[in-house]
Design a protein around this motif. Structure first.
Motif, PDB file in Angstrom:
ATOM      1  N   THR A 179      18.212 -29.139  54.817  1.00 52.74           N
ATOM      2  CA  THR A 179      18.061 -30.017  55.809  1.00 52.74           C
ATOM      3  C   THR A 179      18.738 -29.844  57.030  1.00 52.74           C
ATOM      4  OG1 THR A 179      19.762 -31.431  55.138  1.00 52.74           O
ATOM      5  CG2 THR A 179      17.512 -31.732  53.907  1.00 52.74           C
ATOM      6  N   LEU A 180      17.888 -30.203  58.131  1.00 56.81           N
ATOM      7  CA  LEU A 180      18.484 -29.912  59.648  1.00 56.81           C
ATOM      8  C   LEU A 180      18.109 -31.016  60.393  1.00 56.81           C
ATOM      9  CD1 LEU A 180      19.771 -27.801  61.841  1.00 56.81           C
ATOM     10  CD2 LEU A 180      17.214 -27.457  62.192  1.00 56.81           C
ATOM     11  N   ALA A 181      18.826 -31.754  61.046  1.00 52.15           N
ATOM     12  CA  ALA A 181      18.564 -32.682  62.133  1.00 52.15           C
ATOM     13  C   ALA A 181      18.604 -32.049  63.529  1.00 52.15           C
ATOM     14  CB  ALA A 181      19.632 -33.877  61.913  1.00 52.15           C
ATOM     15  N   VAL A 182      17.711 -32.310  64.370  1.00 50.40           N
ATOM     16  CA  VAL A 182      17.954 -31.947  65.647  1.00 50.40           C
ATOM     17  C   VAL A 182      17.682 -33.052  66.604  1.00 50.40           C
ATOM     18  CG1 VAL A 182      16.559 -30.323  67.268  1.00 50.40           C
ATOM     19  CG2 VAL A 182      16.325 -29.495  65.069  1.00 50.40           C
ATOM     20  N   VAL A 183      18.664 -32.971  67.320  1.00 50.69           N
ATOM     21  CA  VAL A 183      18.945 -34.009  68.296  1.00 50.69           C
ATOM     22  C   VAL A 183      18.690 -33.474  69.687  1.00 50.69           C
ATOM     23  CG1 VAL A 183      20.858 -35.654  69.464  1.00 50.69           C
ATOM     24  CG2 VAL A 183      21.000 -35.159  67.043  1.00 50.69           C
ATOM     25  N   GLY A 184      17.346 -34.088  70.239  1.00 56.81           N
ATOM     26  CA  GLY A 184      17.082 -33.711  71.465  1.00 56.81           C
ATOM     27  C   GLY A 184      15.544 -32.653  71.218  1.00 56.81           C
ATOM     28  N   ALA A 185      14.302 -33.700  71.554  1.00 59.17           N
ATOM     29  CA  ALA A 185      13.360 -32.919  71.314  1.00 59.17           C
ATOM     30  C   ALA A 185      12.683 -32.401  72.657  1.00 59.17           C
ATOM     31  CB  ALA A 185      12.008 -33.771  70.878  1.00 59.17           C
ATOM     32  N   GLY A 186      13.438 -31.662  73.563  1.00 60.27           N
ATOM     33  CA  GLY A 186      13.096 -30.899  74.643  1.00 60.27           C
ATOM     34  C   GLY A 186      12.186 -29.646  73.959  1.00 60.27           C
TER      35      GLY A 186
END
Ligand SMILES: Cc1cc2nc3c(=O)[nH]c(=O)nc-3n(C[C@H](O)[C@H](O)[C@H](O)COP(=O)(O)OP(=O)(O)OC[C@H]3O[C@@H](n4cnc5c(N)ncnc54)[C@H](O)[C@@H]3O)c2cc1C
Length: 467
Positions: A179-186
């Motif tokens: 599982t991975l959280a990505v903070v920032g959807a640029g």
């Protein structure tokens, strides 16, 4: 005795600095590049563009993603893909590109000084060698700052490069998380989020904006969102991150992300990708009479001159559009300007490539922009599934959309989502550069079967819509 050690000193060996230095050398000037890393190539070759695009290619190949439309959702070239499998390809390409770049600089007799540069005055730099050989002063008639950017970090987040990491750390991951959280959807966050999702990682993408990629055509973004969801990405848009902290669970180290809305997200790893800042802190700019803004970026005029006319700045350190492609051209133009050689300015018409899964590319204006500008337009679309090549490669969801002036038929924008988008876009770019109209596509013979045929199909669709 020359007044200065060099005609041109370039700070930074990324795409902008390389092109500036080579252009200076081609004009028979005495040129050096100062680079504070022990390798040339900047973010582009070492941590950003080339590693990320090669990792994507490895992901697409090994996961069998491209072929799933034909052989089924369970198709994969390799079942248990490891970080080493992905890095193998990245390492090979990076080594080659670094070697080619170094060779190109040497061939053009550009001196390479592996040192950190800072201004002593507007013609002099102090350089501190990275190999501990000490420091010395060097001077130049012209100086080009091409120092790029660094990933933005906030002081309260405990980055360790493994559990909570930046895009710069990607080549040092110890294993692929479940599982991975990505903070920032640029662009960078999205590219990595969709790449990990294609590998089967459960990704949560968080951004405080409510719409992804505001500069991209809305229909293309809607399609991308559909694909992300199909790949089990959870989108948390309009959400502000309050904190990221490592927690210890029975299963091992995890990251807990608290959102302002009260939600808590737990993931095995978190990629923090909220933007980048100009890398100007080490330059001691005030000694040269230059000031960066609060994010470290430099202001330049149309000739890439800073407020000190013989000091230029190019590439990501001057901000938008922050692409390797435009940075190279800015570097070349700044060197031409420094030596009073006539050169065209950077074409306003440059393409964007976003290497998400699926890939997006665009040139020209979006529907939203044209509506705001009261330009009467019509659109024409082609779906890859209508095109023989689309069927052959198994991309049945790709889309090419033309936007054209509804009276003059002039092509105003091309927006593509799907395999090969960032290559295909250049056909539209060339037509737009010559103020071409969409009847060009109707009257042209394209190779068959190719994705380029989408242009013809979309042009017919557009003409039909005009009635
Ligand atoms: C993950 C990621 C993916 C990307 N993907 C793409 C893409 O697909 N397509 C695209 O066009 N662009 C992409 N980019 C953007 C692209 O990498 C940049 O636009 C490009 O690298 C900018 O080039 P530059 O020469 O301005 O700076 P950089 O490449 O950042 O190089 C700057 C150099 O200056 C050196 N330096 C800094 N300060 C000093 C100092 N004081 N003294 C000496 N040396 C110094 C640094 O060490 C560095 O080597 C991506 C970026 C990232 C992070």
């Amino acid at each position: 005795m020359a007044e200065y050690d060099y005609d041109l000193l370039v700070i930074g060996s990324g795409p902008a600095g390389q092109r500036a230095a080579i252009q200076g050398a081609k004009l028979d000037k005495h040129v050096a590049i100062v680079e504070r890393k022990a390798v040339v190539g900047g973010v582009c070759l070492n941590t950003g563009t080339i590693p990320s695009k090669t990792l994507r290619e490895a992901v697409m190949h090994l996961s069998g993603y491209r072929e799933r439309g034909i052989y089924g959702a369970s198709y994969a070239v390799k079942q248990h893909i490891t970080v080493d499998d992905l890095l193998f390809r990245a390492d090979h390409v990076m080594r080659h590109e670094i070697d080619v770049t170094r060779h190109q600089l040497m061939r053009n007799q550009v001196e390479l000084l592996y040192a950190e540069a800072s201004f002593v005055d507007d013609h002099t730099l102090q350089i501190n060698y990275v190999d501990g050989r000490g420091q010395r002063l060097v001077s130049a008639a012209n100086i080009i700052i091409a120092t790029g950017t660094r990933a933005t970090q906030d002081g309260s987040t405990p980055f360790d490069g493994l559990t909570i990491f930046l895009s710069d750390d990607i080549l040092h991951l110890d294993h692929l998380p479940r599982t991975l959280a990505v903070v920032g959807a640029g662009v960078i966050g999205l590219e990595y989020a969709s790449m990990f999702a294609a590998l089967g990682v459960r990704v949560t993408l968080i951004d405080k904006r409510t719409r992804l990629l505001p500069f991209v055509d809305g229909e293309i973004v809607d399609s991308l969102v559909y694909h992300l969801r199909q790949n089990r990405v959870t989108l948390r848009l309009g959400e502000e991150v309050k904190s990221l902290e490592p927690i210890h669970q029975e299963k091992g180290e995890r990251v807990q992300i608290r959102l302002a809305s009260g939600k808590k997200i737990t993931a095995e790893k978190a990629l923090y990708s909220i933007g980048r800042n100009g890398a100007t802190r080490a330059l001691n700019l005030h000694a040269a009479g230059i000031q960066a803004d609060e994010k470290g970026y430099l202001k330049v005029n149309a000739c890439y001159q800073t407020e000190v006319p013989h000091i230029y700045a190019v590439g990501d350190v001057v901000g938008f559009p922050s692409l390797a492609s435009t940075s190279m051209e800015q570097g070349r133009l700044a060197a031409c300007n420094a030596f009073k050689v006539e050169a065209n300015s950077v074409p306003e018409l440059f393409p964007y490539g976003i290497y998400s899964v699926p890939e997006i590319s665009m040139v020209g204006r979006t529907e939203e922009e044209l509506t705001r500008q009261d330009v009467p337009y019509e659109i024409g679309k082609a779906n890859y599934r209508e095109i023989a090549r689309g069927q052959i490669i198994g991309d049945s969801t790709g889309l090419l959309k033309l936007i054209f002036h509804s009276e003059s038929l002039e092509l105003l924008g091309v927006h593509i989502l799907g395999e090969g988008a960032s290559e295909l876009v250049h056909i539209g770019q060339a037509v737009m550069a010559y103020n071409g109209k969409i009847d060009y596509f109707i009257n042209t013979v394209f190779n068959y079967p190719t994705l380029a045929e989408c242009y013809k199909t979309a042009a017919f669709d557009g003409i039909n819509r005009l009635g």
